[in-house]
Enzyme design. Structure first.
Site, PDB file in Angstrom:
ATOM      1  N   GLY A  63      -1.097  -2.489   6.747  1.00  0.00           N
ATOM      2  CA  GLY A  63      -1.131  -3.573   7.481  1.00  0.00           C
ATOM      3  C   GLY A  63      -2.097  -4.373   6.797  1.00  0.00           C
TER       4      GLY A  63
ATOM      5  N   THR B 177       0.981  -1.276   0.276  1.00  0.00           N
ATOM      6  CA  THR B 177       0.134   0.279   0.048  1.00  0.00           C
ATOM      7  C   THR B 177       1.328   1.281   0.344  1.00  0.00           C
ATOM      8  OG1 THR B 177      -1.530  -1.691   1.277  1.00  0.00           O
ATOM      9  CG2 THR B 177      -1.596   1.436   1.808  1.00  0.00           C
TER      10      THR B 177
ATOM     11  N   VAL C 236     -13.535  -5.115   1.538  1.00  0.00           N
ATOM     12  CA  VAL C 236     -12.667  -3.624   1.762  1.00  0.00           C
ATOM     13  C   VAL C 236     -11.978  -3.724   2.729  1.00  0.00           C
ATOM     14  CG1 VAL C 236     -12.960  -1.164   2.326  1.00  0.00           C
ATOM     15  CG2 VAL C 236     -14.604  -2.511   0.261  1.00  0.00           C
TER      16      VAL C 236
ATOM     17  N   ASP D 101      -8.360  -1.336   5.241  1.00  0.00           N
ATOM     18  CA  ASP D 101      -8.718  -0.045   6.193  1.00  0.00           C
ATOM     19  C   ASP D 101      -8.613   0.906   5.647  1.00  0.00           C
ATOM     20  OD1 ASP D 101      -6.062  -1.518   5.804  1.00  0.00           O
ATOM     21  OD2 ASP D 101      -5.412  -0.042   7.187  1.00  0.00           O
TER      22      ASP D 101
HETATM   23  N1  ASP Z   1      -3.860  -1.580   4.605  1.00  0.00           N
HETATM   24  C1  ASP Z   1      -4.114  -2.907   3.209  1.00  0.00           C
HETATM   25  C2  ASP Z   1      -5.458  -3.377   3.190  1.00  0.00           C
HETATM   26  O1  ASP Z   1      -6.275  -4.080   3.819  1.00  0.00           O
HETATM   27  C3  ASP Z   1      -3.023  -3.530   2.779  1.00  0.00           C
HETATM   28  C4  ASP Z   1      -1.416  -3.065   2.613  1.00  0.00           C
HETATM   29  O2  ASP Z   1      -1.677  -1.987   3.211  1.00  0.00           O
HETATM   30  O3  ASP Z   1      -0.613  -3.629   2.352  1.00  0.00           O
HETATM   31  O4  ASP Z   1      -6.085  -3.812   2.298  1.00  0.00           O
END
Ligand code: ASP
Length: 294
Positions: free
Chosen positions: A215, A164, A193, A195
């Site tokens: 995360g 992300t 979906v 965070d």
């Molecule tokens: N937070 C993102 C999600 O859960 C994934 C990531 O941060 O890599 O979609």
């Protein structure tokens, strides 16, 4: 005008062993320099985080925008959000498809609708209606996703590292802003979906701080994510770093991991993570340029 301005970026929590991160390091370094120059010239924090996240999306180097993986149905669905600290206006899109820059779509929700979050087919139709560039039949668009094999979709997200992208900024007027964009986690179900598009979970900005998280989104939502960190500052008079660690401990207690970047209104930056690393960069009037992966 204040004498301080700053930008911090992340390219996701988690580092995959053996992968060559030099292109990511170089890209984050270039971007943070360009963003700092914009802020020095008086660009707003809001415009700067939108611009930086759009550049991260377009690079194909992260699990966002062009580097996003397909879901279990073979479709790419993006999540993104942006928030303006002084006004607390926010815009977000969830499970949107066929748009080159999800963060531009999120900003458009904020500027051009009375809503905060548009999801699914409605979000995609909105992007079409206002003429945001589509991906269409451009088969070469998803550069990284091409390397994803069906069996990878069953690998836990942590094992592949998170990619992300996010940005937080403080401008010369003392305004804070935050933006985050993602293709989500590997192996996600259609319609899942995380965070990232939820103000208060993956993204937050107010008059005291700006935060972008990365995360396992399910755990960040349950921990209250960025909103929990901001509330600790506002109501508990707690230091940003301590607040971030407390929230990440909660994420860990749920079995998740990840990290965040944050700036407070004085321009102090925080990087915190409990994953295997955090791809990150920062620069400011009072912050020496830094780029690091773990
Ligand atoms: N937070 C993102 C999600 O859960 C994934 C990531 O941060 O890599 O979609």
């Amino acid at each position: 005008m204040t004498s301080r301005w700053a930008i911090a970026l992340h390219g996701g929590a988690g580092v995959t062993p053996g992968r060559d991160y030099r292109p990511v390091e170089a890209h984050l370094g270039e971007l943070v320099s360009a963003a700092e120059a914009r802020l020095a010239e008086g660009a707003s924090a809001l415009d700067t985080v939108e611009w930086a996240v759009a550049e991260l999306e377009a690079s194909g180097l992260y699990t966002a925008g062009r580097g996003s993986p397909p879901n279990r149905a073979g479709e790419v669905e993006f999540d993104a959000s942006i928030m303006d600290g002084p006004s607390r206006r926010a815009g977000a899109v969830a499970a949107i498809q066929d748009v080159r820059s999800p963060i531009h779509a999120a900003r458009a929700v904020m500027e051009r609708t009375p809503h905060v979050l548009l999801a699914g087919a409605g979000a995609t139709a909105f992007a079409r209606d206002i003429g945001l560039p589509a991906i269409g039949n451009d088969r070469d668009y998803f550069r990284l996703a091409i390397g994803v094999e069906p069996e990878d979709l069953d690998v836990p997200a942590d094992a592949l590292g998170h990619g992300t992208v996010g940005a937080v900024a403080l401008d010369r007027e003392g305004r804070l802003a935050a933006a985050t964009s993602t293709g989500g986690i590997y192996g996600k179900r259609p319609g899942r979906v995380g965070d990232t598009p939820l103000p208060g979970a993956g993204t937050w900005a107010d008059d005291l701080c700006a935060i972008s998280c990365t995360g396992v989104g399910e755990h960040f939502i349950r921990a209250g994510g960025a909103g929990d960190v901001a509330a600790q500052l506002r109501y508990g008079d707690i230091q940003l770093g301590t607040a971030a660690e407390t929230m990440l401990q909660r994420v860990k207690s749920f079995g998740g991991n990840g990290g965040l970047i944050a700036l407070d209104h004085t321009g102090s930056e925080i990087f915190a993570w409990n994953s295997s690393g955090l791809k990150r960069a920062a620069y400011g009037s009072h912050i020496r340029r830094m780029v690091a992966i773990d």
